[in-house]
Design a protein around this motif. Structure first.
Motif, short mmCIF file in Angstrom:
data_model
loop_
_atom_site.label_atom_id
_atom_site.label_comp_id
_atom_site.label_asym_id
_atom_site.label_seq_id
_atom_site.Cartn_x
_atom_site.Cartn_y
_atom_site.Cartn_z
N PHE A 48 36.61 50.60 33.75
CA PHE A 48 37.02 50.58 35.17
C PHE A 48 38.46 51.06 35.32
N VAL A 49 39.36 50.53 34.51
CA VAL A 49 40.78 50.86 34.65
C VAL A 49 41.05 52.31 34.29
N MET A 50 40.43 52.80 33.23
CA MET A 50 40.72 54.15 32.75
C MET A 50 40.05 55.25 33.57
N THR A 51 39.03 54.91 34.34
CA THR A 51 38.31 55.93 35.10
C THR A 51 38.54 55.82 36.60
N THR A 52 39.36 54.88 37.05
CA THR A 52 39.57 54.67 38.48
C THR A 52 41.02 54.95 38.84
N HIS A 53 41.23 55.93 39.69
CA HIS A 53 42.59 56.23 40.17
C HIS A 53 43.06 55.06 41.04
N PRO A 54 44.27 54.55 40.82
CA PRO A 54 44.74 53.40 41.61
C PRO A 54 44.70 53.62 43.11
N SER A 55 45.05 54.83 43.55
CA SER A 55 45.02 55.12 44.99
C SER A 55 43.59 55.06 45.53
N ASP A 56 42.64 55.55 44.74
CA ASP A 56 41.23 55.48 45.15
C ASP A 56 40.77 54.04 45.27
N LEU A 57 41.25 53.20 44.36
CA LEU A 57 40.88 51.78 44.41
C LEU A 57 41.41 51.13 45.68
N ALA A 58 42.66 51.43 46.04
CA ALA A 58 43.24 50.86 47.25
C ALA A 58 42.48 51.32 48.49
N ILE A 59 42.12 52.60 48.52
CA ILE A 59 41.38 53.15 49.67
C ILE A 59 40.01 52.50 49.77
N ALA A 60 39.34 52.34 48.62
CA ALA A 60 38.02 51.73 48.62
C ALA A 60 38.07 50.29 49.11
N LEU A 61 39.10 49.56 48.70
CA LEU A 61 39.23 48.17 49.15
C LEU A 61 39.45 48.11 50.66
N MET A 62 40.25 49.03 51.18
CA MET A 62 40.48 49.04 52.62
C MET A 62 39.21 49.39 53.39
N LYS A 63 38.34 50.19 52.80
CA LYS A 63 37.05 50.48 53.43
C LYS A 63 36.14 49.25 53.44
N TRP A 64 36.44 48.31 52.57
CA TRP A 64 35.74 47.02 52.57
C TRP A 64 36.46 46.02 53.49
N LYS A 65 37.33 46.54 54.34
CA LYS A 65 38.07 45.73 55.32
C LYS A 65 39.07 44.78 54.67
N VAL A 66 39.50 45.11 53.46
CA VAL A 66 40.56 44.34 52.81
C VAL A 66 41.90 44.76 53.43
N PRO A 67 42.76 43.83 53.82
CA PRO A 67 44.06 44.21 54.40
C PRO A 67 44.83 45.14 53.48
N HIS A 68 45.52 46.12 54.09
CA HIS A 68 46.19 47.13 53.27
C HIS A 68 47.27 46.54 52.39
N SER A 69 47.87 45.41 52.80
CA SER A 69 48.89 44.76 51.97
C SER A 69 48.29 44.22 50.68
N ILE A 70 47.09 43.64 50.78
CA ILE A 70 46.41 43.13 49.58
C ILE A 70 45.95 44.29 48.70
N ALA A 71 45.46 45.35 49.33
CA ALA A 71 45.05 46.53 48.57
C ALA A 71 46.24 47.12 47.82
N PHE A 72 47.41 47.11 48.48
CA PHE A 72 48.60 47.63 47.81
C PHE A 72 49.01 46.75 46.63
N MET A 73 48.76 45.45 46.73
CA MET A 73 49.06 44.55 45.61
C MET A 73 48.24 44.94 44.38
#
Length: 293
Positions: free
Chosen positions: A123-148
């Motif tokens: 998961f860590v080696m194949t997932t770009h951190p920015s993509d992970l943050a964007i995906a979390l926000m699409k799950w309605k996760v607050p952007h501050s938590i996604a940035f964490m």
């Protein structure tokens, strides 16, 4: 790139981060469904094709070396001293006896560590951190938590790189960081003190950067990168769902057990062999540096 992400052109890299999050959850659930070491081993072996598809075999093997220490300790210590053991399997020097029940427990714990560790590394080696943050926000996760989450993945390699720089700087000032264990402990202060200061400075700088980019402003956040669920993701999720239903059936309806004494002993010797190879490789590198230096 300040993250553990390794760019490759592979099927695993093309999966949406949300799919890979579901994959990690699937692996965690699967590893706890079975208390049969044979099933845990099948699950571990079943993940090897994904490692090959990710084109990160070398990186995966290097990252799993640290976990092998825990696996060796668990299988050896529990296999001999765990009080649940009753049936002797084989004896080694000094009259130490490995027992069947103890080896079953130790094997389940060890394979579970390797299975979850493999999923986490993929998961860590194949997932770009920015993509992970964007995906979390699409799950309605607050952007501050996604940035964490994004910061967590990025800060680890940053600190590791800064620690290496500090260590080299201290070595240039005649600090012996390769002495015996007691001397190394004593030398931790001149290593960690500047590292903590550097870390706090970088966090302070990051706060300024975030404010300059209006991080705290309300409204929709945009990104240069974009993620979306594709047909490949749907196929992958469908496969996981089928496997999960099969595992639930086998775990609760069938209650099968494929573990034998030979499998347990073979697994123990295999773990010892892999750990021995890791130790030989480590010693060879140290000797090569000493001779070359």
């Amino acid at each position: 790139m300040n993250s553990l992400y390794i760019a490759r052109e592979s099927m695993i890299h093309r999966l949406d981060p949300r799919t890979k999050i579901l994959f990690v959850l699937f692996i965690v659930i699967s590893s706890f469904l079975f208390k049969d070491p044979a099933m845990q081993l099948i699950l571990l072996i079943g993940m090897f094709p994904l490692i090959l598809l990710s084109k990160l075999v070398k990186q995966y093997l290097m990252s799993m070396q640290f976990l092998m220490l825990f696996v060796v300790l668990i299988m050896t210590i529990h296999g001999i001293y765990n009080p649940i053991g009753e049936t002797p399997v084989f004896e080694i020097f000094g009259g130490l006896t490995f027992k069947y029940e103890s080896l079953v427990y130790a094997s389940v714990m060890s394979f579970r560590i390797l299975v979850i560790g493999t999923a986490a590394v993929l998961f860590v080696m194949t997932t770009h951190p920015s993509d992970l943050a964007i995906a979390l926000m699409k799950w309605k996760v607050p952007h501050s938590i996604a940035f964490m989450f994004l910061s967590t993945f990025q800060i680890i390699p940053i600190i590791a790189r800064e620690a290496k720089i500090v260590m080299e700087a201290q070595q240039a000032r005649c600090l012996d960081v390769k002495a015996n264990i007691f001397e190394r402990v004593k030398h931790l202060v001149p290593l960690f003190a500047p590292l903590f200061i550097i870390t706090f400075v970088k966090v302070h700088q990051l706060s300024y950067v975030l404010e300059c980019r209006a991080f705290s402003r309300n409204g929709v956040k945009t990104s240069l990168r974009e993620t979306k669920i594709s047909s490949l993701d749907y196929m992958f999720i469908s496969g996981m769902l089928v496997l999960l239903l099969t595992e639930l059936y086998l775990s609760f309806a069938q209650q099968i057990s494929l573990t034998t004494s030979n499998l347990l002993v073979s697994s123990l010797f295999a773990v010892w062999a892999v750990f021995f190879i890791v130790i030989v490789k480590f010693v060879y590198k140290k000797v090569s540096v000493f001779i070359g230096g």
